[in-house]
Design a protein around this motif. Structure first.
Motif, mmCIF file in Angstrom:
data_model
loop_
_atom_site.group_PDB
_atom_site.id
_atom_site.type_symbol
_atom_site.label_atom_id
_atom_site.label_comp_id
_atom_site.label_asym_id
_atom_site.label_seq_id
_atom_site.Cartn_x
_atom_site.Cartn_y
_atom_site.Cartn_z
ATOM 1 N N GLU A 380 0.843 -1.199 0.000
ATOM 2 C CA GLU A 380 0.000 0.000 0.000
ATOM 3 C C GLU A 380 0.883 1.255 0.000
ATOM 4 O OE1 GLU A 380 -3.396 0.134 -0.359
ATOM 5 O OE2 GLU A 380 -3.004 -1.971 -0.789
ATOM 6 N N PRO A 385 -4.839 5.063 -4.514
ATOM 7 C CA PRO A 385 -5.968 4.305 -3.959
ATOM 8 C C PRO A 385 -7.121 4.157 -4.956
ATOM 9 C CG PRO A 385 -5.167 5.886 -2.351
ATOM 10 C CD PRO A 385 -4.447 6.184 -3.635
ATOM 11 N N ALA A 388 -7.186 1.032 -7.345
ATOM 12 C CA ALA A 388 -7.280 -0.308 -6.762
ATOM 13 C C ALA A 388 -8.347 -1.104 -7.506
ATOM 14 C CB ALA A 388 -7.586 -0.228 -5.274
ATOM 15 N N ARG A 391 -10.244 -5.525 -4.597
ATOM 16 C CA ARG A 391 -10.529 -5.261 -3.184
ATOM 17 C C ARG A 391 -11.073 -6.532 -2.549
ATOM 18 N NH1 ARG A 391 -10.207 0.085 -1.884
ATOM 19 N NH2 ARG A 391 -10.251 1.580 -3.600
ATOM 20 N N VAL A 393 -8.219 -4.634 0.262
ATOM 21 C CA VAL A 393 -6.777 -4.452 0.263
ATOM 22 C C VAL A 393 -6.307 -4.261 1.700
ATOM 23 C CG1 VAL A 393 -6.743 -3.440 -2.046
ATOM 24 C CG2 VAL A 393 -6.975 -1.944 -0.055
ATOM 25 N N ASN A 415 -4.399 -9.014 -3.157
ATOM 26 C CA ASN A 415 -4.958 -7.901 -3.924
ATOM 27 C C ASN A 415 -4.068 -6.672 -3.872
ATOM 28 O OD1 ASN A 415 -7.145 -9.487 -4.572
ATOM 29 N ND2 ASN A 415 -8.521 -8.569 -3.059
ATOM 30 N N SER A 416 -3.543 -6.364 -2.711
ATOM 31 C CA SER A 416 -2.653 -5.206 -2.597
ATOM 32 C C SER A 416 -1.431 -5.385 -3.482
ATOM 33 C CB SER A 416 -2.226 -5.003 -1.140
ATOM 34 O OG SER A 416 -3.279 -4.492 -0.368
ATOM 35 N N ASN A 419 -2.510 -5.013 -7.228
ATOM 36 C CA ASN A 419 -2.766 -3.604 -7.548
ATOM 37 C C ASN A 419 -1.452 -2.846 -7.728
ATOM 38 O OD1 ASN A 419 -5.561 -3.896 -7.417
ATOM 39 N ND2 ASN A 419 -5.663 -3.321 -5.262
ATOM 40 N N THR A 420 -0.480 -3.155 -6.897
ATOM 41 C CA THR A 420 0.829 -2.517 -7.016
ATOM 42 C C THR A 420 1.490 -2.878 -8.330
ATOM 43 O OG1 THR A 420 1.121 -2.536 -4.614
ATOM 44 C CG2 THR A 420 3.097 -2.304 -5.941
#
Length: 585
Positions: A380, A385, A388, A391, A393, A415-416, A419-420
């Motif tokens: 994160e 945000p 994203a 979710r 996250v 998920n985090s 997303n990154t």
């Protein structure tokens, strides 16, 4: 009244003694909660006897320190024992495994990124610190009493006795090539690890002299810009390139100039080893010797008349990492780092803009090596945000790592990360490649290591850099070549056609030297013991080192990713042969 006072003093003394002993036992038991499991795995009665003897000596030394009246000695040993216990317990809580010599050496190499560890593993670190505080209190709570009579004997005992368990553990480590300390008291293992590392470096003597470049580039055309992009913590099997419906890579829209080699094994599962191993062209047969004696990629580039540029998206203020030294930095014509105020989620976008400017403005041959910000924890904060796509996250707070192993928290963990990757890889390439002329440029894109997201339900939250029970996911990385140079594009497509999902990161270095203009036969003779990407590569060579730094006659520990590739193929999570063919064209 006098008798009553004596009784009260006696009861108070007994109470403090009982509390002290109880806290010492809590300190020892909690910091070594997995020690007894080690006994059942010992191979002989002699090993069990040595193990129990070292435990007895260690506990005796610990109690001796706790009761020694010499304040300065007790304070110094308290600091050593508390730090060792806290570090070992922290590692065990994070990885659900023992802290080993190889782990300590790897952790010493990444001290510059301690802030990332603190923010991601805060709960485990704080828990271990609380136990360490209990140990500090126990060791320094009265009463104190000399364990031996005579002031001279007491001083000698205060100096020597605490070293006995450390010396014993050092003997085990030296006997078994740096192994054998699993389950031994956490209070004394870390000092023994540090002492062995110091002893090894003292006895190793002077470093061997590094070789000079012994080959010359050939005459003829070559790319004006050769750019190697080393990403951070990016797993290759999760991309849309290698898996239908996978994470956005930003590369599918550039099939005309893109060659996908599929899933590649990294050199190692830790950043320093993979980066330094690539920069010095190490081979599998003697990686440590190669790391100490081979010429660097910068030397080969400069010998081929390329200007050398290092673009570092992770550090700032001139600080070095990934085993780079001042001697190596002197071989770099331009060392670029971003301002410290650049937010993590903007660092790779700024890197993309800098690379674009280098390609568009270059008037002379230029070699660029890029260390991206990538997808290293904490995840994160490394993407906006609002971007994203997945979710739930993790929470963007101190210690955002989930503290349970249920499916919801595991999903947030994954998920985090995805997303990154979608932002720091997908949007990075969206930014870098938009209408970019690659007619005189070759970009080689890969990552230093993968990431274990524990999809299989394995315990702990260690994502990479493990030295035992290592997941194949830690060594799975992508390899993509981007260019509009016709000859290079044709050669790489042919190589990817026969070596898709067969490449090791060891094979990339000789191919980069060929891009710089060196002849393949000269590279094989003098510069690299590994085959290039264009060779007919076997299927069994995709291995990465989880123990790279070796000593005392021990060999590197290699881990294969083939089982993961074959499982992905069976499950249909790899691309089909037809899709592979299209991506390589």
């Amino acid at each position: 009244m006098k008798r009553l006072g004596i009784r009260r003093g006696f009861h108070a003394s007994s109470l403090t003694l009982s509390v002290k002993v109880l806290l010492l036992l809590v300190f020892v038991i909690v910091t070594n909660y997995g020690a007894w499991n080690r006994v059942g795995r010992l191979s002989s009665a002699l090993s069990v006897l040595v193990f129990l003897a070292l435990w007895a000596v260690s506990v005796a030394a610990l109690f001796f320190i706790a009761f020694m009246p010499q304040r300065l000695s007790r304070y110094l040993w308290t600091a050593v024992l508390a730090v060792s216990s806290t570090a070992t317990l922290s590692y065990s809580l994070i990885t659900r495994d023992y802290l080993r010599l190889a782990d300590v050496e790897q952790l010493l190499e990444v001290l510059a990124f301690a802030g990332n560890v603190l923010s991601f593993y805060a709960a485990q670190l704080l828990t271990a610190a609380l136990v360490g505080a209990i140990g500090i209190a126990a060791l320094n709570l009265p009463p104190f009493a000399p364990a031996v009579s005579g002031p001279g004997a007491r001083r000698l005992a205060a100096v020597l006795l605490p070293w006995v368990p450390i010396a014993g553990i050092m003997g085990v480590l030296l006997r078994f090539g740096g192994e054998g300390a699993d389950g031994l008291p956490a209070q004394f293992t870390s000092p023994a690890f540090v002492a062995v590392l110091g002893l090894e470096r003292m006895l190793s003597g002077r470093q061997p002299r590094r070789k000079e470049v012994a080959i010359a580039p050939a005459d003829g055309p070559r790319p004006r810009n050769v750019i190697v992009i080393m990403d951070e913590s990016v797993r290759g099997d999760l991309f849309d390139l290698n898996r239908p419906g996978g994470t956005h890579s930003g590369l599918l829209a550039h099939r005309a100039e893109m060659v996908n080699f599929g899933i590649m094994s990294s050199i190692a599962n830790c950043s320093a080893q993979s980066n330094a191993g690539f920069r010095y062209g190490v081979g599998r047969h003697s990686p440590m010797a190669d790391l100490k004696t081979n010429p660097s990629i910068w030397q080969y580039a400069k010998n081929a008349a390329y200007r050398t540029v290092y673009l570092d998206g992770q550090r700032f203020g001139g600080h070095l990492h990934n085993l780079m030294t001042e001697e190596e930095r002197a071989q770099i014509d331009e060392h670029i780092q971003l301002p410290s105020a650049t937010p993590p989620r903007e660092r790779d976008m700024e890197i993309a803009r800098r690379v674009r400017r280098i390609i568009q403005d270059s008037r002379q041959p230029t070699f660029v090596y890029v260390n991206k910000m990538g997808a290293h924890f904490p995840y994160e904060g490394k993407y906006p945000p609002e971007r994203a796509a997945l979710r739930p996250v993790l929470k963007n707070t101190l210690g955002d790592l989930p503290q349970s192993a249920d499916s919801a928290t595991r999903a947030a963990f994954r998920n985090s990360y995805l997303n990154t990757v979608a932002w720091n890889v997908g949007h990075f390439f969206d930014t870098l490649l938009a209408d970019l002329d690659l007619s005189n440029t070759v970009i080689v894109y890969m990552s230093d290591h993968g990431q274990n997201l524990h999809e299989d339900g394995s315990p702990g939250y260690a994502t990479h850099c493990t030295t035992a029970h290592t997941s194949p996911m830690e060594g799975i990385v992508p390899l993509v070549v981007l260019t509009q140079v016709p000859e290079v594009l044709a050669r790489m497509r042919e190589a990817a056609g026969k070596n898709h999902d067969r490449v090791s990161q060891f094979n990339v270095f000789p191919s980069v030297l060929a891009l710089l203009g060196y002849r393949p036969e000269d590279i094989a003779r003098s510069a690299s013991s590994e085959s290039p990407l264009e060779a007919d590569l076997p299927t069994g060579q995709q291995q990465f080192a989880s123990v790279f730094f070796v000593r005392f006659g021990r060999q590197p520990v290699w881990n294969s990713i083939r089982a993961r590739i074959e499982t992905a193929a069976r499950d249909g999570s790899s691309v089909s042969a037809g899709t592979r063919s299209r991506l390589s064209r």
